[in-house]
Design a protein around this motif. Structure first.
Motif, PDB file in Angstrom:
ATOM      1  N   ARG A 102      25.203  66.172  30.297  1.00  0.00           N
ATOM      2  CA  ARG A 102      24.052  65.699  30.501  1.00  0.00           C
ATOM      3  C   ARG A 102      23.201  65.512  29.619  1.00  0.00           C
ATOM      4  O   ARG A 102      22.093  64.362  29.456  1.00  0.00           O
ATOM      5  CB  ARG A 102      23.352  66.443  31.511  1.00  0.00           C
ATOM      6  N   LEU A 109      21.573  59.643  31.561  1.00  0.00           N
ATOM      7  CA  LEU A 109      21.499  60.439  32.602  1.00  0.00           C
ATOM      8  C   LEU A 109      20.389  59.881  33.745  1.00  0.00           C
ATOM      9  O   LEU A 109      19.324  59.415  33.354  1.00  0.00           O
ATOM     10  CB  LEU A 109      20.669  61.834  32.080  1.00  0.00           C
ATOM     11  N   PRO A 129      22.764  63.783  37.135  1.00  0.00           N
ATOM     12  CA  PRO A 129      21.740  65.035  36.794  1.00  0.00           C
ATOM     13  C   PRO A 129      22.336  65.885  37.830  1.00  0.00           C
ATOM     14  O   PRO A 129      22.893  65.878  38.772  1.00  0.00           O
ATOM     15  CB  PRO A 129      20.488  64.576  36.896  1.00  0.00           C
ATOM     16  N   GLU A 213      16.634  68.147  31.835  1.00  0.00           N
ATOM     17  CA  GLU A 213      16.925  66.914  32.497  1.00  0.00           C
ATOM     18  C   GLU A 213      15.790  66.110  32.941  1.00  0.00           C
ATOM     19  O   GLU A 213      15.681  64.913  32.888  1.00  0.00           O
ATOM     20  CB  GLU A 213      17.847  67.245  33.731  1.00  0.00           C
TER      21      GLU A 213
END
Ligand code: A2P
Length: 334
Positions: A102, A109, A129, A213
Motif C-alpha cells: 500500500r 492505492l 486500502p 493511507e
C-alpha cells in the motif's frame, strides 16, 4: 467487449469468499476464473458462477499457461509480498487486499469514488486500502474538496470479521464460553484497543495505516491525522467516529448536502426519530453510511461524523472488484 481471465488468490478466506459473492452479483466480462489458496485447500470444490471450481494450490508456476489478465489477492501480507511480483512479472495486474504494497510509491492505492485516475499509474500491482481507511475517505473526499481538511481524529469500533475467519470464530467461541485463539484477550463482552502490532511510537500498525493511507489516497501530505483503533464484539461492520477540522468555515445544512450528493455515500441522520448508521444495517451493503453529523463546538470550523460500512464488502471485496471493473473499462476505452 473482450472477455478476460481472472484469478482469485485466497479464495477460501473471509474476503476471498466475499470476492466470489460480489463477482457473482456484478457479472464482470470474465470468461474463466481460477481459484487459489494454500495446499490445505487444494482439491476442494467451490460452487461459483453455477459450476464447480476446484481450488488450486498457490505456487510460483500456478499462473502459467492460463492467460490470466487480473488477479485479486487476499491471502495475507507475506503471500502478497512473494506472489504479487511473480504474477505481475507474467503480465497479470494484481489488485491486492493486503497491506504489503500500500505505501510503495510505485503502487497506486485506490478507492474508486475518490482517486480512480490513479489506477492508470499501475506497474502491475494496485493496492486496496485498509478497510477502515476506505470507508473514511469515501466520506472525507467531498468534504476535503469543498472545505479543505486541516486535521482528522479517527476513533474506530472494528468488527471481528476484519481479523479474518479466525477473528470471527473467536467471537463465536467467546459467546460459548471458550477462550480466544486469535486475539490476545477475550473479545466477547470486551473491547481491545489493539489492532495489528504495536510500533515504537506507541501507535498500532492499524492506526498508522489509517493515517498514512488517508494522506496517500487524498494526495495531501499536509493533513494532520491521529487515530485510535479498537476491536469490538461485533461480527461484521466497522463504525468510526471521525472528528474533522476544516480550513474554511462551513454551513451545516450545506455540508450535509455535499454528503448527500457524494458517490457511494448514504446519509442516515435523523436523531429525532433515532435514525443513525449501525453495523447491523450496513451489513451486506456496498455503500458507506454517515450520520450524527454535528458541529464540533470546541473549534472554529469542525464537524463530528459517525461512519459505518460493511468492512468485508466496501472495506475489502467490493472495493477490489470495483477497481477491477474500472481497470477493464479503461482497457476497453484504450
Ligand atoms: P487456506 O484456506 O487454504 O488456508 P482468512 O484471513 O480469512 O483466514 O483467509 C486467508 C486466505 O489466505 C485463505 O484463503 C487461505 O487459504 C489463504 N492463504 C493463507 N496462507 C496461504 C499460502 N501460504 N498460500 C496460499 N494461500 C494462503
Amino acid at each position: 467487449m473482450r472477455k478476460y481471465n481472472m484469478a482469485i488468490v485466497g479464495a477460501t478466506g473471509m474476503v476471498g469468499r466475499k470476492f466470489l459473492q460480489v463477482l457473482e452479483e456484478r457479472q464482470l466480462p470474465v470468461e474463466n476464473y481460477y481459484l487459489f489458496a494454500s495446499a490445505r485447500s487444494a482439491g476442494k470444490k467451490v460452487s461459483f458462477m453455477g459450476k464447480d471450481h476446484v481450488i488450486e494450490e498457490l505456487t510460483e508456476t500456478c499462473f502459467d499457461g492460463k492467460d490470466i489478465d487480473i488477479a485479486l489477492f487476499s491471502a495475507g501480507g507475506s503471500v502478497s509480498k512473494k506472489y504479487a511480483p511473480i504474477a505481475a512479472s507474467k503480465g497479470i495486474v494484481v489488485i491486492d487486499n493486503s497491506s504489503a504494497w500500500r505505501m510503495d510509491p510505485q503502487v497506486p492505492l485506490v478507492v474508486p469514488e475518490v482517486n480512480p485516475q490513479d489506477i492508470l499509474k499501475h506497474k502491475g500491482i494496485i493496492s486496496n486500502p485498509n478497510c477502515s481507511t476506505i470507508q473514511a475517505v469515501v466520506v472525507l473526499k467531498p468534504l476535503h474538496d469543498r472545505y479543505g481538511i486541516k486535521r482528522i481524529v479517527y476513533s474506530t469500533y472494528q468488527a471481528v470479521s476484519g481479523a479474518g475467519m479466525s477473528g470471527y470464530s473467536d467471537l463465536e467461541r467467546g459467546i460459548k464460553g471458550y477462550p480466544p485463539e486469535k486475539f490476545p484477550y477475550p473479545i466477547f463482552g470486551n473491547c481491545l484497543p489493539h489492532i495489528d502490532v504495536f510500533l515504537d511510537n506507541g501507535y498500532t500498525k492499524e492506526e498508522m495505516k489509517m493515517i498514512e493511507e488517508t494522506k496517500k489516497i487524498l494526495g495531501d501530505n499536509s493533513l494532520r491525522i491521529t487515530a485510535t483503533t479498537v476491536r469490538v464484539p461485533v461480527f461484521n461492520g466497522h463504525s468510526e467516529s471521525i472528528n474533522v477540522e476544516f480550513k474554511k468555515d462551513f454551513d451545516l445544512p450545506e455540508l450535509k448536502q455535499v454528503l448527500e450528493n457524494a458517490p457511494g455515500v448514504v446519509v442516515v441522520d435523523d436523531p429525532g426519530s433515532n435514525k443513525y448508521p449501525m453495523p447491523v444495517d450496513a451489513n451486506e451493503k456496498d455503500e458507506v453510511f454517515v450520520g450524527r453529523i454535528r458541529r464540533d463546538e470546541s473549534v472554529d470550523s469542525g464537524v463530528n461524523l459517525w461512519v459505518v460500512a460493511d468492512n468485508i464488502r466496501k472495506g475489502a471485496a467490493t472495493n477490489t472488484v470495483q477497481i477491477a471493473e474500472r481497470l477493464i473499462s479503461y482497457w476497453e476505452n484504450e
